[in-house]
Design a protein around this motif. Structure first.
Motif, PDB file in Angstrom:
ATOM      1  N   LEU A 119     -41.126   2.711  -3.828  1.00  0.00           N
ATOM      2  CA  LEU A 119     -41.503   3.029  -5.206  1.00  0.00           C
ATOM      3  C   LEU A 119     -40.248   3.163  -6.047  1.00  0.00           C
ATOM      4  N   ASP A 120     -40.235   2.467  -7.146  1.00  0.00           N
ATOM      5  CA  ASP A 120     -39.105   2.582  -8.069  1.00  0.00           C
ATOM      6  C   ASP A 120     -39.346   3.819  -8.931  1.00  0.00           C
ATOM      7  N   ALA A 121     -39.181   4.980  -8.301  1.00  0.00           N
ATOM      8  CA  ALA A 121     -39.537   6.249  -8.936  1.00  0.00           C
ATOM      9  C   ALA A 121     -38.903   7.370  -8.115  1.00  0.00           C
ATOM     10  N   PRO A 122     -38.759   8.552  -8.697  1.00  0.00           N
ATOM     11  CA  PRO A 122     -38.186   9.669  -7.941  1.00  0.00           C
ATOM     12  C   PRO A 122     -39.196  10.413  -7.082  1.00  0.00           C
ATOM     13  N   SER A 123     -40.493  10.139  -7.277  1.00  0.00           N
ATOM     14  CA  SER A 123     -41.530  10.879  -6.564  1.00  0.00           C
ATOM     15  C   SER A 123     -42.797  10.027  -6.498  1.00  0.00           C
ATOM     16  N   TYR A 124     -43.574  10.239  -5.436  1.00  0.00           N
ATOM     17  CA  TYR A 124     -44.843   9.511  -5.312  1.00  0.00           C
ATOM     18  C   TYR A 124     -45.798   9.836  -6.454  1.00  0.00           C
ATOM     19  N   LEU A 125     -45.570  10.992  -7.126  1.00  0.00           N
ATOM     20  CA  LEU A 125     -46.449  11.379  -8.233  1.00  0.00           C
ATOM     21  C   LEU A 125     -46.514  10.290  -9.303  1.00  0.00           C
ATOM     22  N   HIS A 126     -45.468   9.481  -9.364  1.00  0.00           N
ATOM     23  CA  HIS A 126     -45.431   8.440 -10.393  1.00  0.00           C
ATOM     24  C   HIS A 126     -46.505   7.372 -10.203  1.00  0.00           C
ATOM     25  N   LEU A 127     -47.067   7.289  -8.987  1.00  0.00           N
ATOM     26  CA  LEU A 127     -48.156   6.330  -8.783  1.00  0.00           C
ATOM     27  C   LEU A 127     -49.308   6.606  -9.749  1.00  0.00           C
ATOM     28  N   ALA A 128     -49.615   7.900  -9.946  1.00  0.00           N
ATOM     29  CA  ALA A 128     -50.686   8.270 -10.874  1.00  0.00           C
ATOM     30  C   ALA A 128     -50.164   8.486 -12.289  1.00  0.00           C
ATOM     31  N   TYR A 129     -48.912   8.904 -12.361  1.00  0.00           N
ATOM     32  CA  TYR A 129     -48.309   9.316 -13.626  1.00  0.00           C
ATOM     33  C   TYR A 129     -47.935   8.128 -14.509  1.00  0.00           C
ATOM     34  N   ARG A 130     -47.712   6.947 -13.885  1.00  0.00           N
ATOM     35  CA  ARG A 130     -47.296   5.767 -14.633  1.00  0.00           C
ATOM     36  C   ARG A 130     -48.310   4.635 -14.461  1.00  0.00           C
ATOM     37  N   PRO A 131     -49.555   4.848 -14.922  1.00  0.00           N
ATOM     38  CA  PRO A 131     -50.588   3.827 -14.686  1.00  0.00           C
ATOM     39  C   PRO A 131     -50.206   2.471 -15.269  1.00  0.00           C
ATOM     40  N   GLY A 132     -50.453   1.437 -14.494  1.00  0.00           N
ATOM     41  CA  GLY A 132     -50.220   0.082 -14.982  1.00  0.00           C
ATOM     42  C   GLY A 132     -48.788  -0.392 -14.898  1.00  0.00           C
ATOM     43  N   VAL A 133     -47.873   0.482 -14.477  1.00  0.00           N
ATOM     44  CA  VAL A 133     -46.465   0.085 -14.388  1.00  0.00           C
ATOM     45  C   VAL A 133     -46.174  -0.330 -12.938  1.00  0.00           C
ATOM     46  N   PRO A 134     -45.611  -1.491 -12.716  1.00  0.00           N
ATOM     47  CA  PRO A 134     -45.438  -1.988 -11.336  1.00  0.00           C
ATOM     48  C   PRO A 134     -44.263  -1.332 -10.621  1.00  0.00           C
ATOM     49  N   ILE A 135     -44.456  -0.080 -10.194  1.00  0.00           N
ATOM     50  CA  ILE A 135     -43.352   0.628  -9.522  1.00  0.00           C
ATOM     51  C   ILE A 135     -43.380   0.437  -8.002  1.00  0.00           C
ATOM     52  N   ALA A 136     -44.470  -0.071  -7.447  1.00  0.00           N
ATOM     53  CA  ALA A 136     -44.601  -0.182  -5.984  1.00  0.00           C
ATOM     54  C   ALA A 136     -44.472  -1.628  -5.539  1.00  0.00           C
TER      55      ALA A 136
END
Ligand SMILES: [Zn+2]
Length: 396
Positions: free
Chosen positions: A365-382
């Motif tokens: 995940l291009d994010a600091p936390s898995y929470l971003h999966l829900a927190y950044r809807p529609g953004v291709p972080i995974a």
């Protein structure tokens, strides 16, 4: 035997069932992979040496998503149907016939190319295991070829000859059930691990409880595991039938009464309720209350149901964000359902959790936390992490 070490993991989400949220999170972790399997997990400071080193740059590693419900072998386009639905037309399962006609008219080569591009797409969204159903052929030859093509990409293939009654059998439903449970099943079984049925008395195209029981019983007899499409368009018999027959999963569960929830809770060790919130989104249907299911003790999974009619999305991160926003799950519960829960619905323990001995199916995940999966809807972080360094490996 070559080994690969993965470092630079700011947060390793193992989903190993430990900790208050079951996610087993380890900060500043490293992981060693040997022959595609996880050989070691521990603090980055203690990492052993390995042949290949992959530094993910202070990102999050999670188990690759397990998309345990998809219909990816198809041709044709139903964008106009989606628009009609958005402007008020209800869904009754009839559009499946449109895809059946388009799929039958498409060459093996083209169907394979279409499936390959869809598998590539879901890997870029973080999915590493996908279940693929037949169900847009509905003749012996067309169902077999769909499963043969799917088998080239995944071991999790599902025979769905009982998707709908095809037009040519509209006046002979019993004849079609005989075909599905006879010659079609016999020809399809060598290429399928599972059998599924669209059990939905609210659709004139799908199957009632007795027809579904006949289909599932024949599949079990042929050695296939059982999956059920149930309770999608209204209250119905799908859940009770799945529980009674020991199905691995009953999928949709949009309309559940208290008896359904109690029945699912009683078999939580063996039967999963798979929720497909992308379908509710794309059909403007009410969402099931996933929090209610969890508090009752039901095992739940999340999957996409990616298909050309009711949810043309292969994005598990989007499904997670919907489950959090619309179905009452926490981000941790949603991620667990999209990995461990979905693996359980496939009766697999070698995927969905990052523990020593399991498959090294990793997503980053291009994010600091898995929470971003829900927190950044529609953004291709995974995205699925390739461990070979030579491009993407196929989804399993
Ligand atoms: Zn489906």
């Amino acid at each position: 035997m070559s080994s690969t070490v993965v470092t630079g993991i700011a947060e390793l989400v193992t989903c190993d069932g430990t900790g208050p949220d079951l996610l087993g999170i380890q900060p500043n972790a490293a992981l060693v992979v040997e022959d595609g399997m996880i050989a070691w997990i521990g603090p980055a400071a203690d990492v052993p040496s390995a042949d290949i080193k992959i530094d993910v740059g202070e990102r999050v590693i999670i188990p690759g998503f397990v998309d345990s419900h998809s219909h990816l072998v198809f041709a044709g386009d139903r964008g106009a149907e989606f628009v009609a639905r958005m402007t008020g037309q209800p869904y009754d399962g009839g559009g499946i016939g449109v895809t059946v006609a388009a799929t039958r008219a498409t060459s093996d080569e083209e169907l394979r190319r279409l499936l390959a591009s869809r598998i590539d797409e879901l890997r870029t969204l973080g999915t590493t295991t996908v279940e693929v159903k037949s169900g847009y052929g509905l003749t012996v030859a067309d169902e077999v070829r769909a499963l043969q093509i799917a088998r080239q990409f995944t071991t999790e293939t599902t025979f769905l000859g009982a998707h709908v009654v095809p037009g040519e059998y509209a006046r002979d439903r019993a004849g079609y059930v005989d075909l599905v449970t006879g010659p079609m099943l016999q020809a399809a079984a060598p290429y399928a691990r599972w059998i599924d049925v669209f059990c939905e008395p609210h659709s004139p195209h799908a199957f009632d409880a007795e027809e579904a029981r006949t289909v599932l019983s024949a599949g079990a007899e042929a050695g296939l595991g059982l999956r059920v499409h149930g309770n999608q368009l209204g209250p119905g018999p799908g859940v009770q039938l799945a529980v009674e027959l020991g199905a691995a999963t009953v999928d949709h569960c949009t309309y559940l009464d208290d008896d359904d929830v109690d029945a699912l809770a009683a078999v939580a060790e063996t039967t999963v309720a798979t929720l497909l919130p992308g379908v509710e989104f794309c059909t403007r249907s009410p969402y099931p209350d996933a929090a209610r299911l969890l508090s009752a003790g039901v095992s739940i999974a999340l999957a996409t149901d990616c298909n050309p009619g009711t949810c043309y999305s292969s994005s598990m991160p989007w499904v997670i964000s919907l489950a959090v926003r619309e179905m009452g799950l926490t981000p941790a519960q949603a991620l667990y359902a999209a990995t461990v829960g979905a693996a359980k619905s496939l009766r697999r323990s070698d995927i969905g959790q990052l523990v020593v001995g399991n498959r090294a199916d990793l997503s980053v995940l291009d994010a600091p936390s898995y929470l971003h999966l829900a927190y950044r809807p529609g953004v291709p972080i995974a995205r699925a992490l390739s461990l070979t360094g030579s491009g993407e490996t196929p989804a399993e």
